[in-house]
Each structure stands twice: as structure tokens, then as C-alpha cells.
Design a protein around this motif. Sequence first.
Motif, PDB file in Angstrom:
ATOM      1  N   UNK A 160       0.825  -1.200   0.000  1.00  0.00           N
ATOM      2  CA  UNK A 160       0.000   0.000   0.000  1.00  0.00           C
ATOM      3  C   UNK A 160       0.866   1.260   0.000  1.00  0.00           C
ATOM      4  N   UNK A 161       1.963   1.224   0.759  1.00  0.00           N
ATOM      5  CA  UNK A 161       2.868   2.381   0.792  1.00  0.00           C
ATOM      6  C   UNK A 161       3.479   2.624  -0.591  1.00  0.00           C
ATOM      7  N   UNK A 162       3.861   1.548  -1.261  1.00  0.00           N
ATOM      8  CA  UNK A 162       4.437   1.673  -2.605  1.00  0.00           C
ATOM      9  C   UNK A 162       3.404   2.227  -3.580  1.00  0.00           C
ATOM     10  N   UNK A 163       2.178   1.714  -3.532  1.00  0.00           N
ATOM     11  CA  UNK A 163       1.132   2.184  -4.445  1.00  0.00           C
ATOM     12  C   UNK A 163       0.876   3.681  -4.284  1.00  0.00           C
ATOM     13  N   UNK A 164       0.984   4.177  -3.057  1.00  0.00           N
ATOM     14  CA  UNK A 164       0.654   5.578  -2.796  1.00  0.00           C
ATOM     15  C   UNK A 164       1.844   6.529  -2.938  1.00  0.00           C
ATOM     16  N   UNK A 165       3.071   5.981  -2.980  1.00  0.00           N
ATOM     17  CA  UNK A 165       4.252   6.849  -2.956  1.00  0.00           C
ATOM     18  C   UNK A 165       5.278   6.545  -4.043  1.00  0.00           C
TER      19      UNK A 165
ATOM     20  N   UNK B 257      13.956   1.071  -0.371  1.00  0.00           N
ATOM     21  CA  UNK B 257      13.670   0.169   0.740  1.00  0.00           C
ATOM     22  C   UNK B 257      13.907   0.847   2.092  1.00  0.00           C
ATOM     23  N   UNK B 258      14.980   1.638   2.196  1.00  0.00           N
ATOM     24  CA  UNK B 258      15.275   2.309   3.464  1.00  0.00           C
ATOM     25  C   UNK B 258      14.164   3.280   3.846  1.00  0.00           C
ATOM     26  N   UNK B 259      13.645   4.001   2.840  1.00  0.00           N
ATOM     27  CA  UNK B 259      12.541   4.939   3.091  1.00  0.00           C
ATOM     28  C   UNK B 259      11.330   4.203   3.645  1.00  0.00           C
ATOM     29  N   UNK B 260      10.980   3.099   2.994  1.00  0.00           N
ATOM     30  CA  UNK B 260       9.809   2.323   3.406  1.00  0.00           C
ATOM     31  C   UNK B 260      10.001   1.766   4.810  1.00  0.00           C
ATOM     32  N   UNK B 261      11.191   1.216   5.071  1.00  0.00           N
ATOM     33  CA  UNK B 261      11.475   0.626   6.377  1.00  0.00           C
ATOM     34  C   UNK B 261      11.396   1.684   7.480  1.00  0.00           C
ATOM     35  N   UNK B 262      11.972   2.852   7.230  1.00  0.00           N
ATOM     36  CA  UNK B 262      11.922   3.931   8.227  1.00  0.00           C
ATOM     37  C   UNK B 262      10.483   4.378   8.475  1.00  0.00           C
ATOM     38  N   UNK B 263       9.712   4.492   7.400  1.00  0.00           N
ATOM     39  CA  UNK B 263       8.341   4.971   7.525  1.00  0.00           C
ATOM     40  C   UNK B 263       7.476   3.998   8.316  1.00  0.00           C
TER      41      UNK B 263
ATOM     42  N   UNK C 174      15.323  -2.770   7.270  1.00  0.00           N
ATOM     43  CA  UNK C 174      15.260  -3.172   5.855  1.00  0.00           C
ATOM     44  C   UNK C 174      15.398  -4.678   5.664  1.00  0.00           C
ATOM     45  N   UNK C 175      16.283  -5.306   6.429  1.00  0.00           N
ATOM     46  CA  UNK C 175      16.502  -6.752   6.257  1.00  0.00           C
ATOM     47  C   UNK C 175      15.260  -7.541   6.657  1.00  0.00           C
ATOM     48  N   UNK C 176      14.591  -7.126   7.743  1.00  0.00           N
ATOM     49  CA  UNK C 176      13.376  -7.822   8.183  1.00  0.00           C
ATOM     50  C   UNK C 176      12.271  -7.670   7.141  1.00  0.00           C
ATOM     51  N   UNK C 177      12.094  -6.449   6.630  1.00  0.00           N
ATOM     52  CA  UNK C 177      11.054  -6.224   5.625  1.00  0.00           C
ATOM     53  C   UNK C 177      11.325  -7.040   4.372  1.00  0.00           C
ATOM     54  N   UNK C 178      12.570  -7.084   3.953  1.00  0.00           N
ATOM     55  CA  UNK C 178      12.920  -7.837   2.732  1.00  0.00           C
ATOM     56  C   UNK C 178      12.597  -9.313   2.902  1.00  0.00           C
ATOM     57  N   UNK C 179      12.986  -9.872   4.030  1.00  0.00           N
ATOM     58  CA  UNK C 179      12.742 -11.298   4.289  1.00  0.00           C
ATOM     59  C   UNK C 179      11.249 -11.596   4.334  1.00  0.00           C
ATOM     60  N   UNK C 180      10.518 -10.774   5.082  1.00  0.00           N
ATOM     61  CA  UNK C 180       9.083 -11.001   5.243  1.00  0.00           C
ATOM     62  C   UNK C 180       8.338 -10.799   3.919  1.00  0.00           C
TER      63      UNK C 180
END
Length: 252
Positions: free
Chosen positions: A154-159, A166-172, A177-183
Motif C-alpha cells: 500500500x505504501x508503494x502504491x501511494x508513494x 527500501x530504506x525509506x519504506x522501512x523507516x516509515x 530493511x533486512x526484516x522487511x525484505x525477508x518477510x
Amino acid sequence: MNSKQFKVVVVEDERLIAKNIKRNIERANEAFTVVAIAHDGEEALRYIEALLPDVVVTDIRMPGIDGIELIGILSEQYPSVRKVIISGHDDFPYVKSAIQNGAANYLLKPVNHEELKETLGKIEREYDMEKGEAFSKYRPDKKDPEDIAGLVKDYIFKNYEKPIDLSTIADELGFSPSYLTKLFTKYVGVSPNRFLKQHRMTIARQLLSDPSYPIKTVAEMVGIPDPFYFSKSFKQIWEMTPSQFRSGKKEE
């Protein structure tokens, strides 16, 4: 202060009025940017599909798909898009129908600056409230992995039109970043970076189908200000450069 930038599509068949509405919106609230002006409902739907705006500001009376029908379509297909009706004094019988179809507000012509400012402010406040509810729902101690993956999408679709990574998304979203990538890779099948690139290039392909957009402009519209990197990314996804796509010739 809210850092969210809202994309707006204006729908108005009178060209001079449409330009005036665009100017007034961007003067009333700097967080709102008009990314396209459509002069009928069919054109509006093409822009909305390609650009995924946050807000659609539309006249009621237009040839073909009118404002009421357009709002009904948006409520069904793009429920998160805020809808604002602009009406003349003679259109009041339509206003109730517009509200029932999900219009956030309606404004009388000529558009009053203070009323427009208040309407945009209301949309901004609603967004802040929804964002707060979303982050409350997805607190780190109560997250479902699939919900987190959905939040990333959803964040990608809107931004995607911003220079995010990836760093922007993880911070937001409050994760590493590593956890988000794996998941994300586990539940979606590709990494967040790959998903972002694929989405950007899908939108870019749609925009490139309109020859009025220069390739450099399309690159900027999908969040990639570097034309060389944009061309490289496009070729990685579609196996041809943006120029080759436009000319209909694939590199041998």
C-alpha cells in the motif's frame, strides 16, 4: 506537519476553468499537486488508472460520463480516492446524489478560496486520522506478517512517484530493511525493491503510451529523476528501452 503530498486529478470540460481550478488548488494548500487535467469522464478514468491520485475534483455536467457517474465508478473501483464535486447553482438536485456516491465535499462555482482551503484541509486531516489508525493497528507487538506485507504494498502504491527506496519504506513503517525484505519476499514472492521497480515500470509503460509525455517526464512521474537509471530499469522489466517501446521496435 504532514509530509504527505497529495496527487489531484481535475475533471472539467471548460479548459480555462480547469486551469483556474488547478491554480486555486495549489495555492490553497501546498501539499496538493494537480498531476493531470481531464476534460471528460473517460479521459479522467485513464488518468486515474495510470496515476492513482489521492483526490479527484470533478465538475458534475460533462459529456459522456458525467461527474455523478464518475464518482460512482471511483467509489466502486478506487474507494480510497477522495472525491470533490464542483457544481453550479442549478446543480443542487445532483448534490445529494453526489454525496450518496461518496463525494467528500462539494464546492460552488466560482470556487471560493476559503471553502477550497477548508475542503483540502479536511481531506488532509482524514488522511492523518487513517494513517494513525493504520499504525495503531499494525503496532510491532501485534503484527501479522501478511498484514505487514500488505502495508508495504500500500505504501508503494501511494508513494511510487517519489524517490523512495527500501530504506525509506522501512523507516516509515518502523522496521529494519533486512526484516522487511525477508518477510515481504516470503509472502509476495519478490523483494520490496523488485516490487517497487515492477510497479513503477508498469505505470511508466502506461504513461509512455501517451506520446505527449516526454520520456524524461515519465521518469520523473514514477519517482526516478535519473533518465539513464529509468531507461535501465525499464529494460530490465520489459526487455526494451523506453524509446524502443515507443517506436514498437525491440532490440535485436
